[in-house]
Design an enzyme around this catalytic site. Sequence first.
Site, PDB file in Angstrom:
ATOM      1  N   ASP A  58      -3.494   5.664  -2.391  1.00 52.84           N
ATOM      2  CA  ASP A  58      -4.583   5.102  -3.868  1.00 52.84           C
ATOM      3  C   ASP A  58      -4.982   6.670  -4.233  1.00 52.84           C
ATOM      4  OD1 ASP A  58      -2.764   3.297  -4.165  1.00 52.84           O
ATOM      5  OD2 ASP A  58      -3.411   1.972  -4.927  1.00 52.84           O
ATOM      6  N   TYR A  86      -4.547   9.659  -4.888  1.00 50.18           N
ATOM      7  CA  TYR A  86      -3.708   9.442  -6.270  1.00 50.18           C
ATOM      8  C   TYR A  86      -4.892  10.177  -7.340  1.00 50.18           C
ATOM      9  CZ  TYR A  86      -1.069   8.328 -10.968  1.00 50.18           C
ATOM     10  OH  TYR A  86      -0.411   8.346 -12.054  1.00 50.18           O
ATOM     11  N   GLU A 118     -14.398 -10.118 -13.653  1.00 54.42           N
ATOM     12  CA  GLU A 118     -12.638 -10.684 -13.054  1.00 54.42           C
ATOM     13  C   GLU A 118     -12.641  -9.495 -11.746  1.00 54.42           C
ATOM     14  OE1 GLU A 118      -9.291 -11.450 -15.484  1.00 54.42           O
ATOM     15  OE2 GLU A 118     -10.442 -10.988 -17.231  1.00 54.42           O
ATOM     16  N   LYS A 155     -10.458  -7.374 -10.333  1.00 52.99           N
ATOM     17  CA  LYS A 155      -9.335  -6.651 -10.153  1.00 52.99           C
ATOM     18  C   LYS A 155      -7.908  -7.021  -8.948  1.00 52.99           C
ATOM     19  CE  LYS A 155      -7.548  -2.242 -11.308  1.00 52.99           C
ATOM     20  NZ  LYS A 155      -6.596  -1.818 -11.091  1.00 52.99           N
ATOM     21  N   ASP A 189      -4.612  -6.880  -6.805  1.00 49.78           N
ATOM     22  CA  ASP A 189      -3.442  -5.497  -6.285  1.00 49.78           C
ATOM     23  C   ASP A 189      -3.068  -6.090  -6.465  1.00 49.78           C
ATOM     24  OD1 ASP A 189      -3.561  -2.756  -5.861  1.00 49.78           O
ATOM     25  OD2 ASP A 189      -4.558  -2.700  -4.245  1.00 49.78           O
ATOM     26  N   ARG A 220       6.385  -3.911 -16.203  1.00 47.42           N
ATOM     27  CA  ARG A 220       5.476  -3.308 -17.333  1.00 47.42           C
ATOM     28  C   ARG A 220       6.108  -2.331 -17.665  1.00 47.42           C
ATOM     29  NH1 ARG A 220      -0.712  -0.650 -15.783  1.00 47.42           N
ATOM     30  NH2 ARG A 220       0.529   0.470 -14.449  1.00 47.42           N
ATOM     31  N   GLU A 275      -1.170 -10.558 -13.241  1.00 49.70           N
ATOM     32  CA  GLU A 275      -0.720  -9.658 -11.943  1.00 49.70           C
ATOM     33  C   GLU A 275      -0.452 -10.917 -10.910  1.00 49.70           C
ATOM     34  OE1 GLU A 275      -1.844  -6.962 -12.159  1.00 49.70           O
ATOM     35  OE2 GLU A 275      -2.247  -6.088 -10.256  1.00 49.70           O
ATOM     36  N   TYR A 315      -4.907 -12.825 -16.720  1.00 50.32           N
ATOM     37  CA  TYR A 315      -5.717 -12.089 -16.576  1.00 50.32           C
ATOM     38  C   TYR A 315      -5.836 -11.628 -18.397  1.00 50.32           C
ATOM     39  CZ  TYR A 315      -3.362  -7.869 -15.893  1.00 50.32           C
ATOM     40  OH  TYR A 315      -1.662  -6.904 -15.703  1.00 50.32           O
ATOM     41  N   LYS A 349     -14.081   0.734  -9.430  1.00 53.49           N
ATOM     42  CA  LYS A 349     -13.228   0.855  -8.722  1.00 53.49           C
ATOM     43  C   LYS A 349     -14.319  -0.201  -7.081  1.00 53.49           C
ATOM     44  CE  LYS A 349      -8.497   2.180 -10.067  1.00 53.49           C
ATOM     45  NZ  LYS A 349      -7.527   2.461  -8.913  1.00 53.49           N
ATOM     46  N   CYS A 369       0.119   6.220  35.063  1.00 56.67           N
ATOM     47  CA  CYS A 369      -0.550   5.249  34.039  1.00 56.67           C
ATOM     48  C   CYS A 369      -2.213   6.540  34.374  1.00 56.67           C
ATOM     49  CB  CYS A 369      -1.070   4.438  35.395  1.00 56.67           C
ATOM     50  SG  CYS A 369      -3.130   3.258  34.727  1.00 56.67           S
ATOM     51  N   CYS A 401      -4.272   5.300  37.488  1.00 53.45           N
ATOM     52  CA  CYS A 401      -4.148   5.112  38.485  1.00 53.45           C
ATOM     53  C   CYS A 401      -3.120   5.646  38.940  1.00 53.45           C
ATOM     54  CB  CYS A 401      -3.948   4.110  39.468  1.00 53.45           C
ATOM     55  SG  CYS A 401      -2.785   3.137  38.221  1.00 53.45           S
ATOM     56  N   CYS A 444       1.100  -0.527  33.822  1.00 52.08           N
ATOM     57  CA  CYS A 444       1.323  -0.298  35.123  1.00 52.08           C
ATOM     58  C   CYS A 444       1.446  -0.827  35.715  1.00 52.08           C
ATOM     59  CB  CYS A 444      -0.088  -0.004  34.390  1.00 52.08           C
ATOM     60  SG  CYS A 444      -0.425   0.246  36.471  1.00 52.08           S
ATOM     61  N   CYS A 500      -5.368  -0.152  40.467  1.00 51.91           N
ATOM     62  CA  CYS A 500      -5.629   0.774  38.576  1.00 51.91           C
ATOM     63  C   CYS A 500      -6.793   0.156  38.558  1.00 51.91           C
ATOM     64  CB  CYS A 500      -4.480   0.070  37.770  1.00 51.91           C
ATOM     65  SG  CYS A 500      -4.809   1.315  36.399  1.00 51.91           S
TER      66      CYS A 500
HETATM   67  P1  NAD Z   1      -5.446   0.210 -12.688  1.00 50.83           P
HETATM   68  O1  NAD Z   1      -3.821   0.058 -11.054  1.00 50.83           O
HETATM   69  O2  NAD Z   1      -5.974   0.581 -12.339  1.00 50.83           O
HETATM   70  O3  NAD Z   1      -5.355  -0.520 -13.862  1.00 50.83           O
HETATM   71  C1  NAD Z   1      -4.422  -1.415 -14.766  1.00 50.83           C
HETATM   72  C2  NAD Z   1      -3.443  -2.489 -14.036  1.00 50.83           C
HETATM   73  O4  NAD Z   1      -4.915  -3.986 -13.089  1.00 50.83           O
HETATM   74  C3  NAD Z   1      -2.883  -3.511 -14.845  1.00 50.83           C
HETATM   75  O5  NAD Z   1      -1.715  -2.926 -15.196  1.00 50.83           O
HETATM   76  C4  NAD Z   1      -2.735  -5.328 -13.758  1.00 50.83           C
HETATM   77  O6  NAD Z   1      -1.928  -4.881 -13.812  1.00 50.83           O
HETATM   78  C5  NAD Z   1      -3.902  -4.013 -13.311  1.00 50.83           C
HETATM   79  N1  NAD Z   1      -5.407  -5.721 -13.194  1.00 50.83           N
HETATM   80  C6  NAD Z   1      -5.698  -6.934 -12.014  1.00 50.83           C
HETATM   81  N2  NAD Z   1      -6.557  -7.480 -12.111  1.00 50.83           N
HETATM   82  C7  NAD Z   1      -6.892  -7.222 -14.112  1.00 50.83           C
HETATM   83  C8  NAD Z   1      -7.877  -7.691 -14.745  1.00 50.83           C
HETATM   84  N3  NAD Z   1      -8.162  -8.647 -13.840  1.00 50.83           N
HETATM   85  N4  NAD Z   1      -7.436  -7.679 -16.005  1.00 50.83           N
HETATM   86  C9  NAD Z   1      -6.053  -6.475 -16.240  1.00 50.83           C
HETATM   87  N5  NAD Z   1      -5.572  -5.499 -15.587  1.00 50.83           N
HETATM   88  C10 NAD Z   1      -5.759  -6.309 -13.792  1.00 50.83           C
HETATM   89  O7  NAD Z   1      -3.607   1.495 -13.356  1.00 50.83           O
HETATM   90  P2  NAD Z   1      -2.276   0.988 -13.707  1.00 50.83           P
HETATM   91  O8  NAD Z   1      -1.775   2.581 -14.471  1.00 50.83           O
HETATM   92  O9  NAD Z   1      -1.394   0.128 -13.238  1.00 50.83           O
HETATM   93  O10 NAD Z   1      -2.507   2.323 -11.952  1.00 50.83           O
HETATM   94  C11 NAD Z   1      -3.171   3.436 -11.521  1.00 50.83           C
HETATM   95  C12 NAD Z   1      -3.103   2.164  -9.844  1.00 50.83           C
HETATM   96  O11 NAD Z   1      -2.128   3.051  -9.368  1.00 50.83           O
HETATM   97  C13 NAD Z   1      -4.414   3.699  -9.311  1.00 50.83           C
HETATM   98  O12 NAD Z   1      -5.245   2.537  -8.680  1.00 50.83           O
HETATM   99  C14 NAD Z   1      -3.578   4.627  -9.050  1.00 50.83           C
HETATM  100  O13 NAD Z   1      -4.354   5.083  -7.654  1.00 50.83           O
HETATM  101  C15 NAD Z   1      -2.395   3.640  -8.553  1.00 50.83           C
HETATM  102  N6  NAD Z   1      -1.353   4.637  -8.201  1.00 50.83           N
HETATM  103  C16 NAD Z   1      -0.969   5.046  -6.665  1.00 50.83           C
HETATM  104  C17 NAD Z   1       0.328   6.440  -6.353  1.00 50.83           C
HETATM  105  C18 NAD Z   1       0.436   6.783  -4.995  1.00 50.83           C
HETATM  106  O14 NAD Z   1       1.465   8.091  -5.438  1.00 50.83           O
HETATM  107  N7  NAD Z   1      -0.259   6.089  -4.376  1.00 50.83           N
HETATM  108  C19 NAD Z   1       0.883   6.227  -7.229  1.00 50.83           C
HETATM  109  C20 NAD Z   1       0.602   5.580  -9.217  1.00 50.83           C
HETATM  110  C21 NAD Z   1      -0.506   4.491  -9.431  1.00 50.83           C
END
Ligand code: NAD
Length: 785
Positions: free
Chosen positions: A32, A35, A121, A123, A125, A144, A181, A233, A321, A415, A418, A445, A451
């Site tokens: 991420d 990204y 709150e 966030k 993942d 979504r 989430e 949320y 973040k 190894c 030894c 080994c 050893c």
């Molecule tokens: P985001 O994940 O940064 O934020 C929005 C999302 O946060 C919401 O859709 C919801 O699912 C979540 N969320 C969690 N707790 C929440 C809360 N308390 N209130 C509201 N929302 C909450 O944005 P995004 O548009 O979903 O995606 C972007 C993210 O995904 C970035 O972190 C990005 O790095 C990652 N991403 C990574 C790649 C990759 O190739 N690695 C590609 C695309 C996106």
Amino acid sequence: MTAAQTRILELRAELDEHNYRYHVLDEPSIPDAEYDRLFHELKALEAAHPDLVTSDSPTQRVGSTALSAFTQVRHEMPMLSLGNAFEEADMREFDRRVVEGLDLPAGDLFGAGAEVQYSCEPKLDGLAVSLLYQDGVLVRGATRGDGTTGEDISVNVRTVRNIPLKLKGSGWPATLEVRGEVYMSKAGFERLNATQLEAGGKTFANPRNAAAGSLRQLDSKITASRPLEFCCYGLGQVSAEFADTHIGNLQQLKAWGLPISHELKLANGIAQCLDYYRDIGARRDALPYEIDGVVFKVNSLAAQRELGFRAREPRWAIAHKFPALEELTELLDVEFQVGRTGAVTPVARLKPVKVAGVTVANATLHNMDEVARLGLMIGDTVIIRRAGDVIPQVVQVVTERRPADARPVQIPECCPVCGSHVERTQLVKRSKGRETFSEGAVYRCVGRLACGAQLKQAIIHFVSRRAMDIEGLGEKSVEQLVDEGLVRSPADLYILRFEQIVGLEGFAELSSNNLLAAIADSKRPGLARFIYALGIPDVGEETAKVLARSLASLERVQQALPQVLTYLPDVGLEVAHEIHSFFEDAHNRAVIEQLLERGLQIQEQGELAAEFAASATLDGVIDKLNIPSVGPGGAKKLADKFGTLQGVIDADWLDMRQALPEKQAKAVRAFFDEPHHVALALSIEAQLKAFGMHWESEKKQVEGLPLAGQTWVLTGSLELMSRDVAKVKLESLGAKVAGSVSAKTHCVVAGPGAGSKLAKANELGLKVLDEAAFVAFLGQHNIAV
Ligand code: NAD
């Protein structure tokens, strides 16, 4: 086209591809953090060139198109993304925009001014899900997608344990769309990966991928088996409002049975938001789920309405973040470490990179199966993950960034500490009463005694009470002796001198003398004790006793083939294999040799145990060869029909057909068509005989031969034939060929280099032949050389 234009197009194409992989396939190929860097580069370029912004730019859009395998769902109210803040300054800037947007009095130089109330709150993942309740009953679940159109995953969301299918209480609006989430806890993720690994299935790089991959399954049974959780949320479309604030909404949802965050809090003004961020940050590792930041939302719903939305995000919320847990770096090399038990583990040497605030230069690769699973090559760009206190791990290879000169990772044959042989551990599979090997994940080994990496542990075990029982040598003292370079193998204990010990910590004059006396006292161990002391993997006291009692001499134990060892009670193929590889290793043998040279006299019975001698049968030997499709019954039929092993080896399949069904007969023939199988069969037979084991049919044959009843010993090297060949020739005359000289030996054939056996023969006044005399003797019995 200008440079900015070109770069913008490049970034959009790249981000589109990553969005697709992340949101649609649930298989991102970059972390991420990477990204986000690309995303911010694009955002900055577009900010500098507003005329180049297009509505299809990733900066203007949410997520990615829904997967067509699912029915599509249109969101009445778009499901948006969130703006991001990485620094405190970004947060202050967000607050300033909110204050301004709401027309509140701005802060003066001292920071005083309007304080906006924010909800705070974590966030989580995972992935965003919309749940639609009609009259309190869950009627639809959707992802979504691109924010406007998502996927219908109703069947799957119903399998998530903490999503109520029916709301509790009363008073809910007729239409209630709840958003939240779906995520996987850290423990659930670890468990899932462990079971996936065991079942040979796909493992997941992180809990988010695991959650997304689990929820967007076409087969809801798979979803049901995954440890998914839901946390609410916010709201989508509702037929009637029921609170004035965001927190009020969530508390009402909680009362209706929907799970909300335990960490939900209200902050008065930006300073309290920052405190919340720091507090959760400090507790991030201890939380049972993974979070990538915290989300702040303007608490008043009226204020939210006033602020409104931008293209892809609300103006009233922001995600602050945390440092990323995953980063990109380069695999410079793979080195191999040897652990205290001899396990040889690959370790990744990385181009140093900061992951979640710590510089990482090494990562564990666990074992070679993991290297293969990752498809790792030296020179690769890899994703490193460092979550909590866990040792950094390589979770993924970015294959599209592999350089042309990338090299495969190879386990060393020897190894690195030894020089002993490095062997792949064998796992034994049992089926229908038969044991066969499959390959284990760990390499080891085999030089236990020689050893350096295993030395301390080997010596601590060697001197322990149930082993050589050398009193006065505790773990600390052993560590000192090894660290001072005084002891480099167990054999060095027997050349320790008073003046070397007396200065060491805990050793005064008396205790040094006591230790030397204890070492001297340990010089006449029983064979079982000695075998146990060697610390052969899987050989405990009981197995050591069985080996000593049955084989009765160290020499036989050292020589025994794995198949021969399995004749011993309770010795399976796995242990047999460990014992055999231990003694096969020249380094281990050299240490044992040295122990004997330094005065160790092992007390052994010498005579093979009668019950062991009687346990060999021809069908047993055939059975131990594990010929495919031939079980003990088939082996018995072959033995009865042909009488000798050579007879079976030479037989045509049509002859075997008289004893076995055609398929088995052909399998036996095909087996013995392989020269190494013939060699193995004959060496097992030769060893059993050398150990003094004969089976009935042969006993009969031996009677009447010229050397029947005689025991011969071969020692030294022969020039005209190998000792094995000499042995076969003697046996064809009916003699038994033994490994050690005793008063019962009839004759000793001694070639150049003969040592202690020849001396003993002379001492006992036995008949001794040199090679020329032996060849002449064979000639007299019409046996050519
Ligand atoms: P985001 O994940 O940064 O934020 C929005 C999302 O946060 C919401 O859709 C919801 O699912 C979540 N969320 C969690 N707790 C929440 C809360 N308390 N209130 C509201 N929302 C909450 O944005 P995004 O548009 O979903 O995606 C972007 C993210 O995904 C970035 O972190 C990005 O790095 C990652 N991403 C990574 C790649 C990759 O190739 N690695 C590609 C695309 C996106």
